[in-house]
Motif scaffolding. Structure first.
Motif, PDB file in Angstrom:
ATOM      1  N   PHE A 124       0.804  -1.212   0.000  1.00 38.03           N
ATOM      2  CA  PHE A 124       0.000   0.000   0.000  1.00 38.03           C
ATOM      3  C   PHE A 124       0.847   1.277   0.000  1.00 38.03           C
ATOM      4  O   PHE A 124       0.302   2.380  -0.079  1.00 38.03           O
ATOM      5  CB  PHE A 124      -0.923   0.032   1.223  1.00 38.03           C
ATOM      6  N   CYS A 125       2.163   1.145   0.101  1.00 39.78           N
ATOM      7  CA  CYS A 125       3.038   2.318   0.256  1.00 39.78           C
ATOM      8  C   CYS A 125       3.400   2.938  -1.094  1.00 39.78           C
ATOM      9  O   CYS A 125       4.570   2.955  -1.509  1.00 39.78           O
ATOM     10  CB  CYS A 125       4.300   1.942   1.030  1.00 39.78           C
ATOM     11  N   GLY A 126       2.391   3.456  -1.768  1.00 37.94           N
ATOM     12  CA  GLY A 126       2.624   4.053  -3.075  1.00 37.94           C
ATOM     13  C   GLY A 126       3.108   5.489  -3.020  1.00 37.94           C
ATOM     14  O   GLY A 126       3.616   6.020  -4.009  1.00 37.94           O
ATOM     15  N   ASN A 127       2.968   6.141  -1.856  1.00 40.37           N
ATOM     16  CA  ASN A 127       3.304   7.557  -1.735  1.00 40.37           C
ATOM     17  C   ASN A 127       4.736   7.842  -2.179  1.00 40.37           C
ATOM     18  O   ASN A 127       5.683   7.176  -1.770  1.00 40.37           O
ATOM     19  CB  ASN A 127       3.154   8.021  -0.281  1.00 40.37           C
ATOM     20  N   ASN A 128       4.892   8.864  -3.001  1.00 34.64           N
ATOM     21  CA  ASN A 128       6.202   9.357  -3.424  1.00 34.64           C
ATOM     22  C   ASN A 128       6.700  10.317  -2.342  1.00 34.64           C
ATOM     23  O   ASN A 128       6.109  11.376  -2.128  1.00 34.64           O
ATOM     24  CB  ASN A 128       6.051  10.070  -4.773  1.00 34.64           C
ATOM     25  N   LEU A 129       7.794   9.978  -1.682  1.00 41.43           N
ATOM     26  CA  LEU A 129       8.258  10.765  -0.536  1.00 41.43           C
ATOM     27  C   LEU A 129       9.123  11.967  -0.909  1.00 41.43           C
ATOM     28  O   LEU A 129       9.455  12.782  -0.049  1.00 41.43           O
ATOM     29  CB  LEU A 129       9.056   9.867   0.421  1.00 41.43           C
ATOM     30  N   SER A 130       9.488  12.088  -2.178  1.00 42.42           N
ATOM     31  CA  SER A 130      10.480  13.106  -2.545  1.00 42.42           C
ATOM     32  C   SER A 130      10.031  14.531  -2.218  1.00 42.42           C
ATOM     33  O   SER A 130      10.835  15.346  -1.754  1.00 42.42           O
ATOM     34  CB  SER A 130      10.830  12.989  -4.032  1.00 42.42           C
ATOM     35  N   LYS A 131       8.764  14.853  -2.442  1.00 38.81           N
ATOM     36  CA  LYS A 131       8.322  16.237  -2.242  1.00 38.81           C
ATOM     37  C   LYS A 131       8.447  16.683  -0.789  1.00 38.81           C
ATOM     38  O   LYS A 131       8.699  17.858  -0.514  1.00 38.81           O
ATOM     39  CB  LYS A 131       6.881  16.403  -2.719  1.00 38.81           C
ATOM     40  N   TYR A 132       8.280  15.754   0.147  1.00 38.45           N
ATOM     41  CA  TYR A 132       8.322  16.114   1.558  1.00 38.45           C
ATOM     42  C   TYR A 132       9.705  16.575   1.982  1.00 38.45           C
ATOM     43  O   TYR A 132       9.874  17.213   3.028  1.00 38.45           O
ATOM     44  CB  TYR A 132       7.851  14.925   2.406  1.00 38.45           C
ATOM     45  N   LEU A 133      10.715  16.281   1.154  1.00 34.32           N
ATOM     46  CA  LEU A 133      12.077  16.710   1.459  1.00 34.32           C
ATOM     47  C   LEU A 133      12.263  18.205   1.255  1.00 34.32           C
ATOM     48  O   LEU A 133      13.222  18.790   1.773  1.00 34.32           O
ATOM     49  CB  LEU A 133      13.076  15.945   0.585  1.00 34.32           C
TER      50      LEU A 133
END
Length: 323
Positions: free
Chosen positions: A53-62
């Protein structure tokens, strides 16, 4: 993989390489996954998850995280690393404050997709090469990945990480994904058919701005859609023109910078295939200026911002085969 990720994160916290970890945690439901920052080993044990279920792209949160003190560990899937590189190119992330661990991905699903197949009471998920194994309060169900993958995963462009400090698992290859097939089908329609298709889709929009908020290419500190004097601030569309133009304007804003991560379509509560607008622009750029993949390398200039003598001339009328 989840255990390996937690153990490595603990090691990097322990030796002072990083002072926090950007990953995923579950919400009220096991399939309700959200990005989260973990600052201790105890928090990792209590909340960190990595599953189908972990499809979220984390790059933007950086973008915001690298404004803080210390270095942050982030886990990036192959498709996420393209967004990461593009944000570095646009000077939106401080690379010195990020430790990147690349992790393999064989595709993600969502609770909504599984529920649409009649699966309810979901309590967990695991996977093998070809299937999602879904645990429910009624027992265990196996679903073929081919039937339950997110659309962007069905047309995945790459299993290869283009940025990392270390890898967990094996790296993959760039794929021949056929991701422009649906765009070609839309191009083959008559103008009236295309207009009817997009009117049907865009009329669903409730102007929640989820697509803009999640998009790694939308990082302006002040967005035109938040300006109360612009006439297009966050509100329900007044007419069909506004319904159309909100998404078309946004597609133009990210043209040449969109990495085709598919987050816009993933988070849309109305299931509008917004990625098709961006893919249309990507396809046109490739055909008019030569193949270009945003985020493949740090520092590359997009064709729309870089003049070369091979650029297509404005006087050239572009005809697609069969038109």
């Amino acid at each position: 993989m989840q255990g390996m990720m937690i153990n490595r994160a603990k090691e990097l916290l322990r030796d002072g390489t990083v002072n926090r970890v950007l990953g995923w945690q579950a919400g009220e439901f096991v399939y309700d996954i959200t990005p989260a920052v973990f600052e201790s080993e105890e928090e990792l044990d209590a909340g960190f998850v990595y599953n189908g279920f972990c499809g979220n792209n984390l790059s933007k949160y950086l973008v915001k995280e690298t404004l803080k003190d210390g270095k942050i560990l982030v886990f990036l899937k192959p498709c996420d690393t393209y967004s990461f590189n593009q944000l570095l190119t646009e000077h939106r992330i401080d690379r010195e404050k990020v430790y990147v661990i690349g992790i393999p991905c064989e595709g993600k699903t969502s609770g909504e997709m599984l529920k649409a197949k009649g699966i309810s009471g979901i309590t967990g998920i695991s996977e093998d090469a070809d299937n999602f194994v879904v645990d429910t309060i009624y027992g265990q169900t196996t679903v073929a990945k081919a039937d339950a993958l997110e659309e962007r995963c069905k047309t995945c462009k790459s299993k290869k990480h283009v940025a990392y400090d270390e890898l967990l698992g094996e790296d993959g290859e760039i794929l021949d994904s056929h991701r422009f097939d649906m765009v070609a089908k839309l191009e083959a329609m008559t103008p009236d058919e295309r207009f009817a298709f997009w009117r049907e889709q865009l009329s669903k929009c409730i102007r929640c701005n989820a697509c803009r908020n999640v998009c790694p290419a939308c990082t302006c500190e002040q967005c035109v859609f938040d300006n109360p004097k612009s006439g297009i601030a966050q509100k329900a569309a007044a007419d069909s023109f506004e319904e159309n133009m909100f998404h078309i304007i946004r597609a133009f804003h990210v043209a040449g910078r969109c990495t085709d991560c598919g987050e816009c379509s993933r988070v849309c509560p109305q299931n509008i295939p917004l990625h098709l607008l961006n893919r249309k622009f990507i396809k046109d750029i490739n055909e008019l200026y030569g193949d270009y993949q945003a985020g493949a390398e740090v520092g590359t200039r997009a064709p729309l911002t870089n003049y070369t003598q091979e650029d297509v001339e404005p006087s050239i009328v572009y005809h697609r085969e069969g038109k």
